[in-house]
Design an enzyme around this catalytic site. Sequence first.
Site, mmCIF file in Angstrom:
data_model
loop_
_atom_site.group_PDB
_atom_site.id
_atom_site.type_symbol
_atom_site.label_atom_id
_atom_site.label_comp_id
_atom_site.label_asym_id
_atom_site.label_seq_id
_atom_site.Cartn_x
_atom_site.Cartn_y
_atom_site.Cartn_z
ATOM 1 N N GLU A 85 3.047 7.127 -10.054
ATOM 2 C CA GLU A 85 4.005 7.629 -9.067
ATOM 3 C C GLU A 85 5.426 7.233 -9.449
ATOM 4 O O GLU A 85 6.362 8.025 -9.324
ATOM 5 C CB GLU A 85 3.694 7.065 -7.680
ATOM 6 C CG GLU A 85 2.407 7.573 -7.078
ATOM 7 C CD GLU A 85 2.013 6.718 -5.894
ATOM 8 O OE1 GLU A 85 2.530 6.965 -4.800
ATOM 9 O OE2 GLU A 85 1.206 5.782 -6.072
ATOM 10 N N SER A 127 0.852 -1.187 0.000
ATOM 11 C CA SER A 127 0.000 0.000 0.000
ATOM 12 C C SER A 127 0.888 1.236 0.000
ATOM 13 O O SER A 127 2.108 1.150 -0.014
ATOM 14 C CB SER A 127 -0.903 0.004 1.230
ATOM 15 O OG SER A 127 -0.118 0.323 2.369
ATOM 16 N N LYS A 128 0.231 2.380 0.062
ATOM 17 C CA LYS A 128 0.929 3.670 0.076
ATOM 18 C C LYS A 128 1.976 3.744 1.184
ATOM 19 O O LYS A 128 2.990 4.419 1.035
ATOM 20 C CB LYS A 128 -0.094 4.790 0.312
ATOM 21 C CG LYS A 128 -0.982 5.023 -0.876
ATOM 22 C CD LYS A 128 -0.569 6.312 -1.570
ATOM 23 C CE LYS A 128 -1.367 6.554 -2.826
ATOM 24 N NZ LYS A 128 -0.658 6.129 -4.004
ATOM 25 N N ARG A 129 1.686 3.079 2.293
ATOM 26 C CA ARG A 129 2.622 3.133 3.420
ATOM 27 C C ARG A 129 4.017 2.687 3.009
ATOM 28 O O ARG A 129 5.008 3.047 3.612
ATOM 29 C CB ARG A 129 2.144 2.224 4.560
ATOM 30 C CG ARG A 129 1.055 2.782 5.414
ATOM 31 C CD ARG A 129 0.723 1.806 6.530
ATOM 32 N NE ARG A 129 0.344 0.488 6.021
ATOM 33 C CZ ARG A 129 1.075 -0.605 6.123
ATOM 34 N NH1 ARG A 129 2.232 -0.581 6.748
ATOM 35 N NH2 ARG A 129 0.662 -1.757 5.609
ATOM 36 N N GLY A 163 5.524 3.354 0.304
ATOM 37 C CA GLY A 163 6.091 4.210 -0.750
ATOM 38 C C GLY A 163 5.206 4.111 -1.974
ATOM 39 O O GLY A 163 4.059 3.682 -1.877
#
Length: 471
Positions: free
Chosen positions: A255, A245-247, A249
């Site tokens: 992105e 997930s975003k956590r 990176g």
Amino acid sequence: MSAPVRVRFAPSPTGSLHVGGARTALYNWLLARRHGGAFILRIEDTDAERNKPELTRQILDAMTWLGLSWDEGPFLQSDRAPLYREVADRLLNEGKAYRAFETPEELEAQKLAAEAAGAAFRYSGKGRDIPREESDRRAAAGEKFVLRLRMPDEPIVVDDVVQGRTEFPAGALDDFVLVRSDGHPLYHFCVCVDDVDMRITHVVRGVDHLANTPKHVALFRALGAEPPVFAHLGMILGADGKKLSKRHGAAGAEEFRAQGILPEALFNFLALLGWSPGDDKERMTKEEMIALFSLERLGPSPSRFDHEKLSWLNGQYLADTPNERLLELLGEFPLPGVGNEVLLSAIALHKSRAKTLVELASGLALYGADPSTFEEAAERKLGGPEAAARLLAIAQDFEALPEFSHASLEAAARAYAEKAGIGLGKIAQPIRLAVTGSAASPPLFEVMELLGKETSLRRIRAFADRQPKPE
Ligand code: GLU
């Protein structure tokens, strides 16, 4: 394989292209290319509340950037309502689906009762027994109903190429809803209608869809079609073993693009996240991947997404990518306002030192503007009155050179160092700092040749000027 391979990537536009989705698309693409088949793009946008139409464009852009070209589509499920209606009518007429007239309140009460009894809710199947004439009459009278699939009274086997074989006993699943009471066709129904209509031979998708697959098998059969080959891909986890997930990176193709990852590097990296082509090769061209790809070599277990490895691989790709291609890719990043010829030569000098396009672009900035800051610790070490005097002296020597080439610059610097009785580094390092603003750079004299005489000498003299004067 007998029928021509036809595969699809079917994103829902509820988010941008996540690496999980990108990898799914990529394996479908590889399978199609391997067998000379078709890769179809289908946008599953029937859930109007959760979809954001602008995300469809983003998904297509990200796929194009990654080089995942589709052969048919994009088909939008929201454009296909007439087909779903027609198939729903057919299933009803063939007795493979039936109308169920329970009101939401009745169903809710049944759910609560099941909960109280500690059981999972299952639809009672009551609608199965309503004679067709009665069902038609109630529908014509305006009574609300949903359309449910009549599940077969036999076990359902899901034989997955990657995850193995699972058998669901008869009666394990209830008669699920195909079409809502407002006429809206539901997700599983649309997926299967489309897969049949598009003559899909292989369904390659994330393992999160495996639990739905017995429903799909039953639906394919009801539709009179053999189910396709299923291949459910293992999850992608972060370095800590939790779902990516975003956590962890960046997790979206866009992105990575913004961070300066090359599409070729991300493609290579994602391809090997769950697929082992048979040797330990870390780098493969698309052609090599196409030649070796097979569903049988996909692993069932989760894969870890290693950002450091991607960054390493990207550095390898950067170093080996032709300068012209890099210039094209660098178009998305701020570049100094100098001509393409200078940029191409600068790229050649800098590309093996950068890990990302962002780093490469920032390295090229020195060709556009004189350094306005200098690495502090380096200036403390390499500056001072004595260094300034040397810099002014060597600027004179450089000025007098008949040609401003890296070979003659180097020869002049060596001659100077010898005469002064110092090592080459003692004079080259202050020049480097003066010219680039940094104590580390690509080969100094090549950088200077590219910058040209006027700029190089101006920078050397300006740096000498900012040094403290002798007492
Ligand atoms: N639309 C689904 C998703 O976004 C894919 C379903 C499928 O591949 O069957 O996850």
